[in-house]
Scaffold this active site. Sequence first.
Site, PDB file in Angstrom:
ATOM      1  N   PRO A 140       0.805  -1.235   0.000  1.00 27.98           N
ATOM      2  CG  PRO A 140      -0.851  -1.587   1.593  1.00 27.98           C
ATOM      3  CD  PRO A 140       0.442  -2.139   1.114  1.00 27.98           C
ATOM      4  CG  HIS A 156       9.501  -1.271   7.096  1.00 20.40           C
ATOM      5  ND1 HIS A 156       9.857  -2.364   6.343  1.00 20.40           N
ATOM      6  CD2 HIS A 156      10.526  -1.070   7.975  1.00 20.40           C
ATOM      7  CE1 HIS A 156      11.040  -2.827   6.756  1.00 20.40           C
ATOM      8  NE2 HIS A 156      11.465  -2.043   7.741  1.00 20.40           N
ATOM      9  CB  THR A 157       5.776   3.493   2.980  1.00 17.60           C
ATOM     10  OG1 THR A 157       5.801   2.449   1.992  1.00 17.60           O
ATOM     11  CG2 THR A 157       7.016   4.349   2.847  1.00 17.60           C
ATOM     12  CB  CYS A 158       3.102  -1.241   3.941  1.00 17.66           C
ATOM     13  SG  CYS A 158       3.370  -1.373   2.173  1.00 17.66           S
ATOM     14  CG  PHE A 159       3.880  -2.349   8.179  1.00 15.97           C
ATOM     15  CD1 PHE A 159       2.677  -3.048   8.154  1.00 15.97           C
ATOM     16  CD2 PHE A 159       4.969  -2.890   7.514  1.00 15.97           C
ATOM     17  CE1 PHE A 159       2.587  -4.252   7.504  1.00 15.97           C
ATOM     18  CE2 PHE A 159       4.873  -4.099   6.856  1.00 15.97           C
ATOM     19  CZ  PHE A 159       3.670  -4.789   6.847  1.00 15.97           C
TER      20      PHE A 159
END
Length: 877
Positions: free
Chosen positions: A559, A841-844
């Site tokens: 995402p 960690h861009t998704c999280f």
Amino acid sequence: MSDAAGLDCEHRRPSKRRRDDPDHALPLCSIEAVMMAHPADAAAGYSSSSSLLGAAAASGGDGAGAASSSCAWPRTIHFFVRATDSRTISMHAAWDDTVGAVLGHLSDRGYGRDLRLVYAGRQLAPETALAELRLPPDSTLYLLSRLRSTPFSSAWQLASFIASTAAGAEFDPIHTAAACSIDELVKEFIFCAHRANLRPRHDRDSPLYGMATGDHAAQYLEIFREAGAPFALVRLYVGNPPSIFRYQAVSAIKCFLTTDPSALPPDVLAVTAPLLLEFCRLLSFTVNKSDTLYRLCRFTLASVLCLPSGLPPSLKSPSKLIDQVLPFAAEIVEVVLDELASPEMILSAANLEELSNFFKVMHQQALRWIPNGGSLPKSMYNSECGHSDTWVWRLHKLSMDLLNRVDECLKRLQMDLSLSSESRGVNVSQSRWGARSNMLVMLTQLDFISKIYEDVAHKLRLVLLAHREPLSALVRCSKRNEHLHWLVKHKDLLCFEARRNLVLMMLPEGKDDYGELHEMLIDRSHLLDESFEYVIQAKPSELRSGIFMEFKNEEATGPGVLREWFCMVCQALFSPQQVLFLPCPSDRQRFYLNGTSVVDPLHLKYLRFSGRIIGLALMHRVQVGITLDRTVFLHLAGRSITLEDISVADPITYASCKRILEMDAAVVDGLELTFSRDVHELGSRSTIELCSGGKDVHVNISNREHYIDLLIKNTFIDSISVQLTHFARGFSDILVDPELQKAFFESLDLEDFDRMLGGSNNTINLEDWKVHTQYNGYKEKDRHIVWFWKAVESMSMEQQRQLLFFWTSVKYLPSDGFGGLASKLYIYKASESAAHLPSSHTCFYRLCLPPYPSLKATKNQLQKIAQEHVSCSFGTW
């Protein structure tokens, strides 16, 4: 026939007879039997049977007179009825009973509805009294079915066989044990009805020639009903004492109580409504309203009536249908009213669906019944006018009762909100309020009915106006519901979060399974071109499933990468170099369509691509930092554009038109304006007429407003209508239903759409950022964290945005700040040395921060990643 003058009968059941094929000719009342040698063989059965009558014998008539001359005649007559299947029925009746009464008695016991009795070679008239027949003792009459001119003789035979088998199972279960299973017979009948629809109809010599598909199944079920099979099955079900074959009656009736195409062929299912009505009527008179079979029958009736083809010709009269359905709808309304009165105010899903289906069909039929649509005059349902016996009055009363109960429920919810606000601030629990979404279903049904009754519409508005907060809470926490679009006319009563959830329901949810996502592999150096190819060539259904994308030669996926891609594509797509859109002079992040985009031969495809990108960004809830001008928004909402609406897109034209409206008549005449406008495009100049012969029509003080309206329409609609159409088509490709485009934009204000698509462009609130950040390996008071926030505070707003983008792939926060993100932000303690830059960690929403030795070192490292060319795609999944 009265209890004092009733009939009684008993049956003799011979042994099994072969029945190979349901289409094989079967006699009326066909049952496994052998012929009795003589009617006297049944005398023992008669002598042991007890009469239900006890009525006095009739005196008079030739037969009676003859009897009185010799000896006292018995009060009743004993005779036999022989069916064509060789079964003999022993009967006794009063002398003044008629032949019609005998036939009615046999019909009530499942022998069919169209019968005749024959004695001594002649057919007996129904009105003839038994005394007039001068029957010798133990006479035998013959029961026959009337000959029918029908192409469905096999259907009559099988339906009659089912009826007589059910009747036999009730009166003589011991001998019926060897008979065919009743539920299997019904399944066989349904299969025959389905098979009849598959027969060829092109044979001009066939009696079926010219009949439409589906007509055969409807006629089969009507034959099933007329043959008395429903009556016999219900009688077997409610028998007292219960028959050992009761379970077969339940199974047989349940053959019709399913909407599963694998259990009931769709062509048969679509025409079951009249038969279901018959079952409901019969059961409603004989069982308790809480009876499981009856409730299932009523539920199925409501479901079938709502099918697109659920109304066969026999039910096409709107008034007649509502009259027949209303008693059953009233029953479920009572159940719902009781459930809403409970402390939990929660309805069962089945009851909610049943009520919705009944109200839907009654609403549809009522609108068909009202001449020219519209609402009914109050005189038709005002209790003071004495029309309480009509369906119009009864449906109105049901609706008002339901609305009053919903009003009470909303008052209780309002109190809940008030208590929450006083104790710990307004806290709307998604799960708690989501469970009460049944209230919205009730309101939806009442909105349907409000189209018929004007006072229901008026009171509904007052109820919603009085309970704005619980209404917003219900909509805000509601799960996907495609029936809430009616709330657009009450959007002024809803908060932004509720309006946002209302339109998000019109967008797909996407899939969590990566295997069903539309996959894209994009080269950053060819970002726009490759993105265009992937998106424009995809089917809308593929895009609605969701997107999985990654950049070439990069490991990061998920995402976070998708959010980054959306921001980068929109930045490229709305840049002036693409000539598709122009920024508004006073707001460079707000865009309208460029009329000169025709210079690009692919401009229409790119505009459809743009519409898809906007729809996908909303679907994935990504704020991309751009917004659309009011003129584009209003066009998508299907609304007209006024002078005030163009002030941002074209302030020069706006100011000029305002001056024209303020001028005196002489000044307007001196301008020498005509109903035309000059257009400079691609180095050439042309004149466009705003109306037919516009170049010769002069603007004056009386027509200047009309001139301005036409000028605005031509500039912002007509001249770019093709571009607008393709952009709108691209957006509607993403909606769950393309027809919802107008409803989508009507449900929002422009400011709402700005907040959903553009996000917040305000200065980032550092305190809000800290509140929504958690730590792993660090503590809030650690010096490394203190240094981190001091370094962030020293950055410019644009650098803070780049840092946030590096951390989360979110460049533009939601309008409600960090609290509007899908998750908290996290700072993890990295194991790398101070020589390394932070990673993410861009998704999280996770930033991995090494323990830098000083504030200066922290600032230096953060400054590096706050550069735009570094912050993009520096993180990992």
